[in-house]
Write a protein that holds these residues in place. Sequence first.
Motif, PDB file in Angstrom:
ATOM      1  N   LYS A 168      -5.107 -27.692   0.175  1.00 35.51           N
ATOM      2  CA  LYS A 168      -5.482 -26.469  -0.729  1.00 35.51           C
ATOM      3  C   LYS A 168      -5.998 -25.580   0.168  1.00 35.51           C
ATOM      4  N   GLY A 169      -6.872 -25.832   1.109  1.00 34.47           N
ATOM      5  CA  GLY A 169      -7.324 -24.713   1.876  1.00 34.47           C
ATOM      6  C   GLY A 169      -6.297 -24.037   2.731  1.00 34.47           C
ATOM      7  N   ILE A 170      -5.357 -24.598   3.478  1.00 29.62           N
ATOM      8  CA  ILE A 170      -4.374 -24.336   4.269  1.00 29.62           C
ATOM      9  C   ILE A 170      -3.398 -23.549   3.468  1.00 29.62           C
ATOM     10  N   ALA A 171      -2.895 -23.916   2.163  1.00 31.31           N
ATOM     11  CA  ALA A 171      -2.148 -23.356   1.480  1.00 31.31           C
ATOM     12  C   ALA A 171      -2.450 -21.967   1.162  1.00 31.31           C
ATOM     13  N   GLN A 172      -3.759 -21.596   0.925  1.00 27.93           N
ATOM     14  CA  GLN A 172      -4.337 -20.639   0.566  1.00 27.93           C
ATOM     15  C   GLN A 172      -4.379 -19.685   1.641  1.00 27.93           C
ATOM     16  N   VAL A 173      -4.694 -20.120   2.787  1.00 24.67           N
ATOM     17  CA  VAL A 173      -4.407 -19.294   4.221  1.00 24.67           C
ATOM     18  C   VAL A 173      -3.099 -18.896   4.658  1.00 24.67           C
ATOM     19  N   VAL A 174      -2.243 -19.768   4.218  1.00 29.92           N
ATOM     20  CA  VAL A 174      -0.704 -19.505   4.381  1.00 29.92           C
ATOM     21  C   VAL A 174      -0.386 -18.080   3.320  1.00 29.92           C
ATOM     22  N   VAL A 175      -0.694 -18.253   2.347  1.00 28.00           N
ATOM     23  CA  VAL A 175      -0.694 -17.231   1.316  1.00 28.00           C
ATOM     24  C   VAL A 175      -1.086 -15.660   1.768  1.00 28.00           C
ATOM     25  N   SER A 176      -2.466 -16.156   2.233  1.00 33.79           N
ATOM     26  CA  SER A 176      -3.082 -14.743   2.587  1.00 33.79           C
ATOM     27  C   SER A 176      -2.543 -14.042   3.867  1.00 33.79           C
ATOM     28  N   ARG A 177      -2.036 -14.905   4.857  1.00 37.45           N
ATOM     29  CA  ARG A 177      -1.379 -14.428   6.134  1.00 37.45           C
ATOM     30  C   ARG A 177      -0.079 -13.571   5.783  1.00 37.45           C
ATOM     31  N   ILE A 178       0.747 -14.223   4.717  1.00 36.57           N
ATOM     32  CA  ILE A 178       1.975 -13.710   4.292  1.00 36.57           C
ATOM     33  C   ILE A 178       1.719 -12.336   3.646  1.00 36.57           C
ATOM     34  N   THR A 179       0.831 -12.541   2.730  1.00 35.27           N
ATOM     35  CA  THR A 179       0.270 -10.967   2.054  1.00 35.27           C
ATOM     36  C   THR A 179      -0.190 -10.032   2.867  1.00 35.27           C
ATOM     37  N   ILE A 180      -0.861 -10.453   3.944  1.00 26.73           N
ATOM     38  CA  ILE A 180      -1.221  -9.420   5.106  1.00 26.73           C
ATOM     39  C   ILE A 180      -0.190  -8.689   5.648  1.00 26.73           C
ATOM     40  N   ALA A 181       0.849  -9.333   5.769  1.00 24.04           N
ATOM     41  CA  ALA A 181       2.072  -8.866   6.617  1.00 24.04           C
ATOM     42  C   ALA A 181       3.229  -8.225   5.639  1.00 24.04           C
ATOM     43  N   ALA A 182       3.102  -8.484   4.493  1.00 22.62           N
ATOM     44  CA  ALA A 182       4.316  -8.161   3.356  1.00 22.62           C
ATOM     45  C   ALA A 182       4.225  -6.578   3.366  1.00 22.62           C
ATOM     46  N   PRO A 183       3.212  -5.872   2.787  1.00 21.08           N
ATOM     47  CA  PRO A 183       3.646  -4.354   2.671  1.00 21.08           C
ATOM     48  C   PRO A 183       3.851  -3.740   4.044  1.00 21.08           C
ATOM     49  N   GLY A 184       3.381  -3.921   5.135  1.00 13.76           N
ATOM     50  CA  GLY A 184       3.843  -3.307   6.074  1.00 13.76           C
ATOM     51  C   GLY A 184       5.204  -3.520   6.679  1.00 13.76           C
ATOM     52  N   MET A 185       5.976  -4.700   6.618  1.00 11.94           N
ATOM     53  CA  MET A 185       7.002  -5.172   6.756  1.00 11.94           C
ATOM     54  C   MET A 185       8.028  -5.153   5.653  1.00 11.94           C
ATOM     55  N   ILE A 186       7.840  -4.884   4.681  1.00 12.91           N
ATOM     56  CA  ILE A 186       8.734  -4.562   3.465  1.00 12.91           C
ATOM     57  C   ILE A 186       8.615  -2.982   2.983  1.00 12.91           C
ATOM     58  N   ILE A 187       7.394  -2.653   2.770  1.00 12.04           N
ATOM     59  CA  ILE A 187       7.435  -1.210   2.198  1.00 12.04           C
ATOM     60  C   ILE A 187       7.698  -0.166   3.335  1.00 12.04           C
ATOM     61  N   LEU A 188       7.024  -0.531   4.682  1.00 15.11           N
ATOM     62  CA  LEU A 188       7.376   0.784   5.461  1.00 15.11           C
ATOM     63  C   LEU A 188       8.862   0.848   6.323  1.00 15.11           C
ATOM     64  N   PRO A 189       9.631  -0.355   6.134  1.00 12.04           N
ATOM     65  CA  PRO A 189      11.140  -0.037   6.483  1.00 12.04           C
ATOM     66  C   PRO A 189      11.798   0.835   5.398  1.00 12.04           C
ATOM     67  N   ILE A 190      11.162   0.655   4.180  1.00 11.12           N
ATOM     68  CA  ILE A 190      11.954   1.764   3.058  1.00 11.12           C
ATOM     69  C   ILE A 190      11.345   3.103   3.322  1.00 11.12           C
ATOM     70  N   VAL A 191      10.247   3.430   3.660  1.00 12.17           N
ATOM     71  CA  VAL A 191       9.734   4.565   3.948  1.00 12.17           C
ATOM     72  C   VAL A 191      10.463   5.103   4.994  1.00 12.17           C
ATOM     73  N   MET A 192      10.523   4.256   6.290  1.00  4.73           N
ATOM     74  CA  MET A 192      11.111   4.871   7.591  1.00  4.73           C
ATOM     75  C   MET A 192      12.418   5.288   7.450  1.00  4.73           C
ATOM     76  N   GLN A 193      13.338   4.471   6.538  1.00  3.58           N
ATOM     77  CA  GLN A 193      14.629   4.683   6.307  1.00  3.58           C
ATOM     78  C   GLN A 193      14.769   5.851   5.608  1.00  3.58           C
ATOM     79  N   ARG A 194      14.187   6.111   4.560  1.00  9.60           N
ATOM     80  CA  ARG A 194      14.288   7.625   4.025  1.00  9.60           C
ATOM     81  C   ARG A 194      13.832   8.691   4.840  1.00  9.60           C
ATOM     82  N   LEU A 195      12.818   8.524   5.749  1.00  6.43           N
ATOM     83  CA  LEU A 195      12.439   9.699   6.305  1.00  6.43           C
ATOM     84  C   LEU A 195      13.594  10.084   7.573  1.00  6.43           C
ATOM     85  N   GLU A 196      14.306   8.858   7.925  1.00  4.73           N
ATOM     86  CA  GLU A 196      15.372   9.164   9.049  1.00  4.73           C
ATOM     87  C   GLU A 196      16.526   9.990   8.511  1.00  4.73           C
TER      88      GLU A 196
END
Length: 323
Positions: A224-252
């Motif tokens: 249970k603890g490890i599963a929660q850590v996995v979810v937390s780490r993916i959540t940390i990475a998600a906005p910067g790696m999913i939303i930022l490419p959209i922003v950068m593509q539009r800026l370009e």
Amino acid sequence: MASQSKTPFNVDAPRWDQTTFVGRLKHFFNITDPRTALLSNSELERAKELVMLCRAGSTPPGTTVEQLHYAKKLYDSAFHPDTSDRNNIIGRMSFQVPGGLVITAGMLQFYRSIPAVVLWQWINQSFNALVNYTNRNAASPITSTQIGMAYVTATSAALVTAVGLNLSTKSAPPLVARWVPFVAVAAANCVNIPMMRQQEIIKGIVVTDENGNELGHSRKAAVKGIAQVVVSRITIAAPGMIILPIVMQRLEKYAFMQRKRFLLGPIQLVLLGCFLTFMVPAGCALYPQTCSMEVSHLEPELQKSIVDKHGDAVARVFFNKGL
């Protein structure tokens, strides 16, 4: 620190309510503060000494509550909660923003060529392996061989995912290719963290009652603890790696950015820094650091042991899930 005075202050009591997301967010904003990674070892050791004195019931005369709060902040940011040993600087959660900023920027910027993908995924998994080892539940030791296997397995998973997706998305829209690094990172986290903490799954982790009294070891609690850590780490990475490419593509696409393409790198770095500054504490705050489970959800043999010793007095067990 020669003379000491008795103090009723409980330095380990949470400064903010840890049963709420907002309370946990404030706590993790406090201990993931990147500025603490710049402090000298001697300053960190002085903070640890003050925390230990306070735990023993004594503090130097004239010590204020704010000084104790600050000492605990430094202690939580730099020392392992299970062993009280000082963590290596790269593995500390306070280093996640600067470390993650450089590595994530590299993965997002250099995603087109296979050699660049291999290089940055290897750097990222090396960084993750050290972070996962540093923030494990230290009550479950792991051998050098197991660390090596975890590192190789997770790195291989990231590289296979990243290279495979990179090749298969050659004819896909540019935005899809920009998301490949995130998919690789998510896949690797699902391998890296459980592998690095495999001893917890094999042997179980210590569970206690609400007063900290040890009740036994549980493999289900570890999962249970490890599963929660996995979810937390993916959540940390998600906005910067999913939303930022959209922003950068539009800026370009804007004409002024076409003329000043040299600004794209710095803009991406600044935006990524903003994402990580918020998402590192937010991801850590998704779940309480001290996790809990109902006794009825534990292994049958552990349930029986707890009921035989404590009857109905213990309904839930508690454990450190790691970070």
